[in-house]
Design a protein around this motif. Structure first.
Motif, mmCIF file in Angstrom:
data_model
loop_
_atom_site.group_PDB
_atom_site.id
_atom_site.type_symbol
_atom_site.label_atom_id
_atom_site.label_comp_id
_atom_site.label_asym_id
_atom_site.label_seq_id
_atom_site.Cartn_x
_atom_site.Cartn_y
_atom_site.Cartn_z
ATOM 1 N N THR A 142 15.821 -1.403 -3.580
ATOM 2 C CA THR A 142 15.636 -1.964 -2.253
ATOM 3 C C THR A 142 14.205 -2.441 -2.063
ATOM 4 O O THR A 142 13.836 -2.873 -0.996
ATOM 5 N N VAL A 143 13.409 -2.338 -3.103
ATOM 6 C CA VAL A 143 12.007 -2.725 -3.019
ATOM 7 C C VAL A 143 11.895 -4.244 -3.039
ATOM 8 O O VAL A 143 12.491 -4.906 -3.870
ATOM 9 N N THR A 144 11.139 -4.784 -2.091
ATOM 10 C CA THR A 144 10.878 -6.213 -2.081
ATOM 11 C C THR A 144 9.824 -6.501 -3.135
ATOM 12 O O THR A 144 8.659 -6.163 -2.977
ATOM 13 N N GLN A 145 10.238 -7.105 -4.215
ATOM 14 C CA GLN A 145 9.339 -7.317 -5.355
ATOM 15 C C GLN A 145 9.009 -8.793 -5.494
ATOM 16 O O GLN A 145 9.894 -9.628 -5.647
ATOM 17 N N GLU A 146 7.734 -9.150 -5.386
ATOM 18 C CA GLU A 146 7.293 -10.515 -5.581
ATOM 19 C C GLU A 146 6.492 -10.599 -6.869
ATOM 20 O O GLU A 146 6.067 -9.596 -7.417
ATOM 21 N N SER A 147 6.299 -11.830 -7.350
ATOM 22 C CA SER A 147 5.503 -12.000 -8.564
ATOM 23 C C SER A 147 4.078 -11.551 -8.306
ATOM 24 O O SER A 147 3.567 -11.660 -7.196
ATOM 25 N N GLY A 148 3.436 -11.057 -9.341
ATOM 26 C CA GLY A 148 2.049 -10.644 -9.203
ATOM 27 C C GLY A 148 1.883 -9.252 -8.627
ATOM 28 O O GLY A 148 0.793 -8.884 -8.193
ATOM 29 N N GLY A 149 2.951 -8.452 -8.595
ATOM 30 C CA GLY A 149 2.818 -7.079 -8.110
ATOM 31 C C GLY A 149 2.487 -6.994 -6.645
ATOM 32 O O GLY A 149 1.488 -6.408 -6.250
ATOM 33 N N LYS A 150 3.309 -7.612 -5.803
ATOM 34 C CA LYS A 150 3.054 -7.598 -4.362
ATOM 35 C C LYS A 150 4.280 -7.073 -3.606
ATOM 36 O O LYS A 150 4.729 -7.670 -2.633
ATOM 37 N N ARG A 151 4.809 -5.983 -4.083
ATOM 38 C CA ARG A 151 6.007 -5.424 -3.453
ATOM 39 C C ARG A 151 5.660 -4.808 -2.099
ATOM 40 O O ARG A 151 4.499 -4.536 -1.793
ATOM 41 N N ASP A 152 6.689 -4.582 -1.302
ATOM 42 C CA ASP A 152 6.502 -3.924 -0.011
ATOM 43 C C ASP A 152 6.325 -2.419 -0.184
ATOM 44 O O ASP A 152 6.851 -1.822 -1.127
ATOM 45 N N VAL A 153 5.612 -1.808 0.738
ATOM 46 C CA VAL A 153 5.585 -0.349 0.873
ATOM 47 C C VAL A 153 6.887 0.052 1.553
ATOM 48 O O VAL A 153 7.238 -0.484 2.612
ATOM 49 N N ILE A 154 7.631 0.979 0.942
ATOM 50 C CA ILE A 154 8.927 1.404 1.485
ATOM 51 C C ILE A 154 8.756 2.693 2.289
ATOM 52 O O ILE A 154 8.307 3.715 1.760
ATOM 53 N N TYR A 372 -3.248 4.641 7.001
ATOM 54 C CA TYR A 372 -3.290 5.382 5.735
ATOM 55 C C TYR A 372 -3.075 4.462 4.540
ATOM 56 O O TYR A 372 -3.820 4.505 3.562
ATOM 57 N N PHE A 373 -2.042 3.612 4.606
ATOM 58 C CA PHE A 373 -1.730 2.770 3.453
ATOM 59 C C PHE A 373 -2.731 1.635 3.254
ATOM 60 O O PHE A 373 -2.849 1.110 2.148
ATOM 61 N N ARG A 374 -3.430 1.242 4.316
ATOM 62 C CA ARG A 374 -4.500 0.255 4.136
ATOM 63 C C ARG A 374 -5.630 0.865 3.303
ATOM 64 O O ARG A 374 -6.254 0.182 2.491
ATOM 65 N N LYS A 375 -5.878 2.153 3.505
ATOM 66 C CA LYS A 375 -6.924 2.842 2.736
ATOM 67 C C LYS A 375 -6.435 3.218 1.342
ATOM 68 O O LYS A 375 -7.195 3.180 0.368
ATOM 69 N N THR A 376 -5.161 3.624 1.264
ATOM 70 C CA THR A 376 -4.610 4.133 0.004
ATOM 71 C C THR A 376 -3.292 3.438 -0.318
ATOM 72 O O THR A 376 -2.227 4.046 -0.267
ATOM 73 N N GLY A 380 0.593 -1.955 -7.095
ATOM 74 C CA GLY A 380 1.612 -2.975 -7.201
ATOM 75 C C GLY A 380 2.136 -3.494 -5.883
ATOM 76 O O GLY A 380 3.058 -4.306 -5.853
ATOM 77 N N THR A 381 1.552 -3.035 -4.767
ATOM 78 C CA THR A 381 2.017 -3.484 -3.458
ATOM 79 C C THR A 381 1.153 -4.634 -2.947
ATOM 80 O O THR A 381 0.028 -4.858 -3.412
ATOM 81 N N LEU A 382 1.687 -5.340 -1.972
ATOM 82 C CA LEU A 382 0.932 -6.402 -1.313
ATOM 83 C C LEU A 382 -0.340 -5.830 -0.687
ATOM 84 O O LEU A 382 -1.405 -6.459 -0.730
ATOM 85 N N LEU A 383 -0.237 -4.620 -0.120
ATOM 86 C CA LEU A 383 -1.408 -3.995 0.501
ATOM 87 C C LEU A 383 -2.491 -3.708 -0.533
ATOM 88 O O LEU A 383 -3.692 -3.873 -0.254
ATOM 89 N N ALA A 384 -2.099 -3.276 -1.728
ATOM 90 C CA ALA A 384 -3.073 -3.013 -2.789
ATOM 91 C C ALA A 384 -3.748 -4.315 -3.221
ATOM 92 O O ALA A 384 -4.957 -4.365 -3.452
#
Length: 442
Positions: A142-154, A372-376, A380-384
């Motif tokens: 169910t993970v939204t996976q885009e090219s370049g390792g920009k998946r969503d945080v679930i 929290y997720f903006r800091k950590t 492989g996520t879009l936030l990272a």
């Protein structure tokens, strides 16, 4: 002598009638869920029963000993369930037979429940859909996976209780299960509207899911975070305030033992950690490391959420509490339990019944999660990716001194233990004197 004989005859007749008085079925409810349907019969007391299945056509037969029917089956709404219709008839004079005509095959299970705040004695019949189970469907990524390792945080959001389990009930009759489902849906919408996030709900309606199945769903959804929503209660109306819980060390220890004892768990950990093929000692060490990291991350996100909740609601405790809640026991998924307030407090019950207040709480929880997720951000996520673009490669280095702990270093540098572990490739939060670690730019 004849008088005594008459008295004894009356007594024996009375006892006979009492012993054979039928238990009545006084009410009936149906709770359709994605992977099962629960049929509940309200009974005056405990009832001896037997169930068995028949095929061609599919039917489930429920025989109840010494029971009479006072409820009306024909008024039940059976939509969304595998039940086509329900028939009943007396059997053997004093017994009752109930027949469920089914649309599809099911696996039946029955048990009895003791009275609670809302209901009396109940006979519960679960119709389990093994072929169309929601848990099986959720096993697809169910993970939204885009090219370049920009998946969503679930983020998996769990509305506590449901169905036959109302949870806590307020003085005005407000039910916890209803309040937390509305709040969970609000929170899911906020999360789904935020770029870089995807929300999943463990339940979307008024039905019950077992506690272990809730955490199983989080694993099937590949969750980065599990948030269980509840509303607290106490025996007196005075206590009030919101709370956030993470797993306690005692709960972690018991869960480690349970995982090691069950062979099917050995290959079920996510995050690249598998216990399969390991001896018990090594498996225990790996599991402890995973559990420690999960608890540290839970405390980190819990602290962020609690801080945001404090701006919109009174807090019951100023820090994240820890307890052995079953729904928090995923060894590899950071998990928090949010008590939105005391539904047993008349003021908080009134607030929790209003949409504006639930929205405020949901917004606060969302802001805490996002902080929290903006800091950590998980790798492989879009936030990272966004953090890397903004922060570049600016880092500082620190040499561990005697008495240092990773949590202490994290506090001094305005970061989290989880982020330091991730940034330095650490497998646990233990550090050694003289060790040099990298500190990410804040």
């Amino acid at each position: 002598m004849s008088v005594w004989t008459a008295i004894m005859a009356v007594l024996l007749l009375s006892l006979s009638l009492t012993s054979h008085a039928a238990t009545r079925v006084e009410g009936v409810r149906v709770w359709p869920a994605p992977d099962h349907t629960r049929l509940v019969l309200d009974t005056e007391g405990q009832v001896a029963h037997n169930i068995f299945s028949l095929e061609n056509p599919s039917r489930l037969v429920v025989d109840l000993k010494n029971t009479a029917l006072k409820a009306e089956f024909d008024k039940l709404d059976l939509s969304g369930s595998p039940i086509r219709r329900i028939r009943s008839a007396p059997r053997n004079g004093s017994d009752l037979r109930v027949v469920l005509d089914l649309k599809s095959k099911i696996k039946p299970r029955s048990f009895q429940l003791e009275p609670n705040e809302q209901y009396g004695h109940r006979l519960v019949i679960d119709l389990i859909d093994e072929d169309g189970s929601r848990l099986e469907k959720a096993s697809k990524p169910t993970v939204t996976q885009e090219s370049g390792g920009k998946r969503d945080v679930i983020v998996v959001i769990d509305a506590g209780h449901g169905g036959e389990d109302p949870g806590a009930i307020g003085p005005r009759g407000t039910r916890e299960k209803d309040v937390v489902l509305k709040m969970a849906k609000n929170l899911a919408k906020l999360i789904n509207d935020k770029p870089g996030y995807t929300a999943k709900l463990t339940r979307t309606g008024d039905y019950y899911i077992g506690l272990r199945n809730r955490t199983l769903l989080a694993r099937k959804y590949n969750a980065d975070l599990f948030v269980s929503m509840h509303a607290d209660a106490f025996r007196t109306p005075q206590p009030k305030g919101a709370s956030v819980f993470a797993l306690s060390q005692r709960g972690a220890t018991s869960e480690t033992a349970r995982w090691l004892a069950q062979s099917e768990n050995r290959s079920d950990l996510t995050g690249g950690v598998s216990l399969d093929g390991r001896d018990d000692m090594l498996a225990g060490v790996l599991l402890d490391l995973s559990m420690t990291a999960s608890i540290n991350a839970s405390l980190g996100v819990g602290s962020s959420v609690l801080g945001k909740l404090g701006s919109v609601a009174k807090l019951h405790k100023s820090g994240v509490e820890q307890a052995a809640f079953v729904v928090l026991k995923s060894p590899d998924i950071p998990s928090i339990l949010v008590e939105a307030g005391f539904i047993s407090n008349p003021t908080e019950e009134k607030n929790l019944s209003t949409e504006w207040y639930r929205n405020r709480l949901a917004n606060a929880v969302m802001k805490g999660i996002d902080e929290y997720f903006r800091k950590t951000p998980p790798p492989g996520t879009l936030l990272a990716w966004e953090k890397q673009q903004k922060g570049g490669s600016s880092v500082s280095h620190y040499r561990i001194q005697r008495g240092d702990t990773l949590s202490g270093v994290a506090r001094r540098n305005q970061t989290t233990v989880s982020e330091l572990m991730q940034f330095n490739g650490l497998r646990d939060d233990r550090v050694m004197v003289g060790q040099t670690i990298r500190i990410p730019a804040s």
